[in-house]
Design an enzyme around this catalytic site. Structure first.
Site, PDB file in Angstrom:
ATOM      1  N   LYS A  11       7.875  -1.522   0.102  1.00 45.18           N
ATOM      2  CA  LYS A  11       6.426  -1.541   0.267  1.00 45.18           C
ATOM      3  C   LYS A  11       5.862  -2.756  -0.458  1.00 45.18           C
ATOM      4  O   LYS A  11       5.974  -2.887  -1.677  1.00 45.18           O
ATOM      5  CB  LYS A  11       5.793  -0.252  -0.247  1.00 45.18           C
ATOM      6  CG  LYS A  11       4.304  -0.136   0.119  1.00 45.18           C
ATOM      7  CD  LYS A  11       3.402  -0.603  -0.985  1.00 45.18           C
ATOM      8  CE  LYS A  11       1.932  -0.543  -0.613  1.00 45.18           C
ATOM      9  NZ  LYS A  11       1.062  -0.648  -1.807  1.00 45.18           N
ATOM     10  N   GLY A  14      -0.769  -4.810  -1.232  1.00 43.70           N
ATOM     11  CA  GLY A  14      -1.796  -5.813  -0.996  1.00 43.70           C
ATOM     12  C   GLY A  14      -1.937  -6.699  -2.227  1.00 43.70           C
ATOM     13  O   GLY A  14      -2.164  -7.908  -2.127  1.00 43.70           O
ATOM     14  N   GLY A  44      -5.127  -3.988   0.383  1.00 44.14           N
ATOM     15  CA  GLY A  44      -6.389  -3.648  -0.284  1.00 44.14           C
ATOM     16  C   GLY A  44      -7.330  -4.826  -0.488  1.00 44.14           C
ATOM     17  O   GLY A  44      -8.496  -4.757  -0.075  1.00 44.14           O
ATOM     18  N   ASP A 161       1.189   3.381   0.030  1.00 39.61           N
ATOM     19  CA  ASP A 161       2.250   3.962  -0.809  1.00 39.61           C
ATOM     20  C   ASP A 161       2.693   5.306  -0.228  1.00 39.61           C
ATOM     21  O   ASP A 161       3.889   5.606  -0.148  1.00 39.61           O
ATOM     22  CB  ASP A 161       1.748   4.188  -2.241  1.00 39.61           C
ATOM     23  CG  ASP A 161       1.319   2.916  -2.927  1.00 39.61           C
ATOM     24  OD1 ASP A 161       1.776   1.831  -2.504  1.00 39.61           O
ATOM     25  OD2 ASP A 161       0.526   2.994  -3.884  1.00 39.61           O
ATOM     26  N   LYS A 217       1.313   5.677  -5.886  1.00 39.79           N
ATOM     27  CA  LYS A 217       2.644   5.044  -5.952  1.00 39.79           C
ATOM     28  C   LYS A 217       3.659   5.987  -6.598  1.00 39.79           C
ATOM     29  O   LYS A 217       4.747   6.220  -6.064  1.00 39.79           O
ATOM     30  CB  LYS A 217       2.534   3.756  -6.798  1.00 39.79           C
ATOM     31  CG  LYS A 217       3.119   2.532  -6.121  1.00 39.79           C
ATOM     32  CD  LYS A 217       2.918   1.281  -6.968  1.00 39.79           C
ATOM     33  CE  LYS A 217       1.562   0.673  -6.767  1.00 39.79           C
ATOM     34  NZ  LYS A 217       1.282   0.346  -5.360  1.00 39.79           N
TER      35      LYS A 217
HETATM   36  N1  LIG Z   1       0.114   3.158 -16.048  1.00 42.13           N
HETATM   37  C1  LIG Z   1      -0.050   2.086 -15.236  1.00 42.13           C
HETATM   38  N2  LIG Z   1       0.881   1.108 -15.230  1.00 42.13           N
HETATM   39  C2  LIG Z   1       0.751   0.019 -14.442  1.00 42.13           C
HETATM   40  N3  LIG Z   1      -0.301  -0.163 -13.589  1.00 42.13           N
HETATM   41  C3  LIG Z   1      -1.257   0.785 -13.537  1.00 42.13           C
HETATM   42  C4  LIG Z   1      -1.170   1.951 -14.354  1.00 42.13           C
HETATM   43  N4  LIG Z   1      -2.260   2.713 -14.095  1.00 42.13           N
HETATM   44  C5  LIG Z   1      -2.993   2.069 -13.180  1.00 42.13           C
HETATM   45  N5  LIG Z   1      -2.395   0.912 -12.813  1.00 42.13           N
HETATM   46  C6  LIG Z   1      -2.953  -0.031 -11.843  1.00 42.13           C
HETATM   47  O1  LIG Z   1      -2.264   0.072 -10.602  1.00 42.13           O
HETATM   48  C7  LIG Z   1      -2.372  -1.197  -9.961  1.00 42.13           C
HETATM   49  C8  LIG Z   1      -1.427  -1.302  -8.786  1.00 42.13           C
HETATM   50  O2  LIG Z   1      -1.922  -0.557  -7.690  1.00 42.13           O
HETATM   51  P1  LIG Z   1      -2.784  -1.247  -6.527  1.00 42.13           P
HETATM   52  O3  LIG Z   1      -3.144  -0.173  -5.565  1.00 42.13           O
HETATM   53  O4  LIG Z   1      -3.875  -2.053  -7.116  1.00 42.13           O
HETATM   54  O5  LIG Z   1      -1.761  -2.301  -5.894  1.00 42.13           O
HETATM   55  P2  LIG Z   1      -0.862  -2.191  -4.584  1.00 42.13           P
HETATM   56  O6  LIG Z   1      -0.638  -0.753  -4.234  1.00 42.13           O
HETATM   57  O7  LIG Z   1       0.337  -3.031  -4.858  1.00 42.13           O
HETATM   58  O8  LIG Z   1      -1.753  -2.866  -3.464  1.00 42.13           O
HETATM   59  P3  LIG Z   1      -2.391  -2.159  -2.127  1.00 42.13           P
HETATM   60  O9  LIG Z   1      -3.030  -0.881  -2.586  1.00 42.13           O
HETATM   61  O10 LIG Z   1      -3.370  -3.150  -1.620  1.00 42.13           O
HETATM   62  O11 LIG Z   1      -1.242  -1.933  -1.207  1.00 42.13           O
HETATM   63  C9  LIG Z   1      -2.123  -2.166 -11.104  1.00 42.13           C
HETATM   64  O12 LIG Z   1      -2.619  -3.462 -10.842  1.00 42.13           O
HETATM   65  C10 LIG Z   1      -2.842  -1.496 -12.274  1.00 42.13           C
HETATM   66  O13 LIG Z   1      -4.147  -1.995 -12.416  1.00 42.13           O
HETATM   67 MG   LIG Z   2      -2.328   0.568  -3.774  1.00 45.92          MG
END
Ligand SMILES: Nc1ncnc2c1ncn2[C@@H]1O[C@H](COP(=O)(O)OP(=O)(O)OP(=O)(O)O)[C@@H](O)[C@H]1O
Ligand SMILES: [Mg+2]
Length: 258
Positions: A11, A14, A44, A161, A217
């Protein structure tokens, strides 16, 4: 049509799209080495950017995007259109067969609206028919999946996710890798936790240490692990991230365990 190997679901968040060139090279290398990758992507920041262009503010609840009718239109155009086709174009132009599809195509990913809380046109996955991705893999393609599913009345926006986790279950994936913009799940001091148990994940969620986009996630990892996959959350900016996690090298990212 069954495949002989167990696929690997990757995965691409974004949030990790700025690293897409390197990730897609990695992905092509993994396929050339004999793996059967399935790419699921988010988008995202692209959705949020286009919402801003039409004067709309993005809103999230526990990492899930609140999706009114207009936001669903933008999410569909961004995910099943722009992001999906650009990823496919990059792979195909580099000589790697890739085929884009959304969950709604053929109704292979079905969903129903989440009503508690009411997030609008946001779905939870009710079924995944693995036949289309098995057929694409058998034909030599990397399936590239956009997280727009088919609900009872039309399209639904699903967190990517969640889609990745449910696909991993449906295809019996050996490995599920989340590539995002952080090096793994961080504890209260900001240190990456190398191995996270289901119980620890729950406690960190309850205390608010795991928040926002990390919530779906970790949830998706637990769903995939329950079905026998290895699940890792890692930084999409790490050079060779896919290869590292296919080999199971220690000291990188967070591995989620039951
Ligand atoms: N305990 C944690 N450890 C690490 N990151 C965390 C935690 N809690 C919250 N986060 C947040 O989760 C974010 C990652 O999720 P995010 O949904 O923003 O990204 P993505 O899933 O990779 O992108 P998209 O949702 O666009 O597919 C990190 O940038 C951070 O700000
Ligand atoms: Mg995300």
């Amino acid at each position: 049509m069954a495949t002989t190997r167990r696929p690997v679901v990757i995965k691409l968040g974004g949030a990790a799209l700025p690293h897409r060139e390197a990730v897609l090279r990695d992905l092509a290398a993994a396929r050339a080495a004999g793996l059967e990758p399935i790419l699921v992507h988010g988008g995202g920041p692209v959705i949020t950017d286009w919402l801003k262009r039409i004067g709309k503010q993005a809103t999230f609840v526990d990492g899930l995007r609140v999706t009114d009718a207009e936001t669903l239109e933008v999410a569909t155009m961004a995910l099943a259109g722009k992001v999906n086709k650009e990823l496919v174009a990059t792979l195909v132009l580099a000589g790697t067969p890739a085929f884009g599809l959304a969950g709604a195509d053929g109704g292979w990913i079905r969903a129903r609206r989440i009503t508690e809380p009411d997030l609008g046109f946001v779905g939870e996955v009710t079924s995944v028919d693995p036949a289309p991705v098995h057929a694409l893999i058998a034909a030599g393609y990397i399936p590239v999946v956009a997280p727009i599913a088919l609900g009872d009345d039309g399209l639904l926006n699903i967190n990517a996710d969640t889609v990745a986790g449910e696909i991993a279950r449906a295809v019996g994936a050996a490995l599920l890798i989340f590539l995002t913009d952080v090096p793994g799940v961080k504890d209260g001091t900001g240190t990456v936790v190398p191995v996270l148990s289901a119980a620890d994940a729950r406690a960190m969620r309850d205390s608010g240490t795991i928040a926002g986009g990390m919530i779906p996630k970790v949830q998706a990892c637990l769903r995939a692990v329950e079905a026998g996959a290895r699940a890792v959350i890692a930084d999409g900016g790490d050079p060779g991230a896919i290869g590292i996690h296919v080999r199971g090298d220690a000291g990188n990212g967070t591995t989620i365990e039951r």
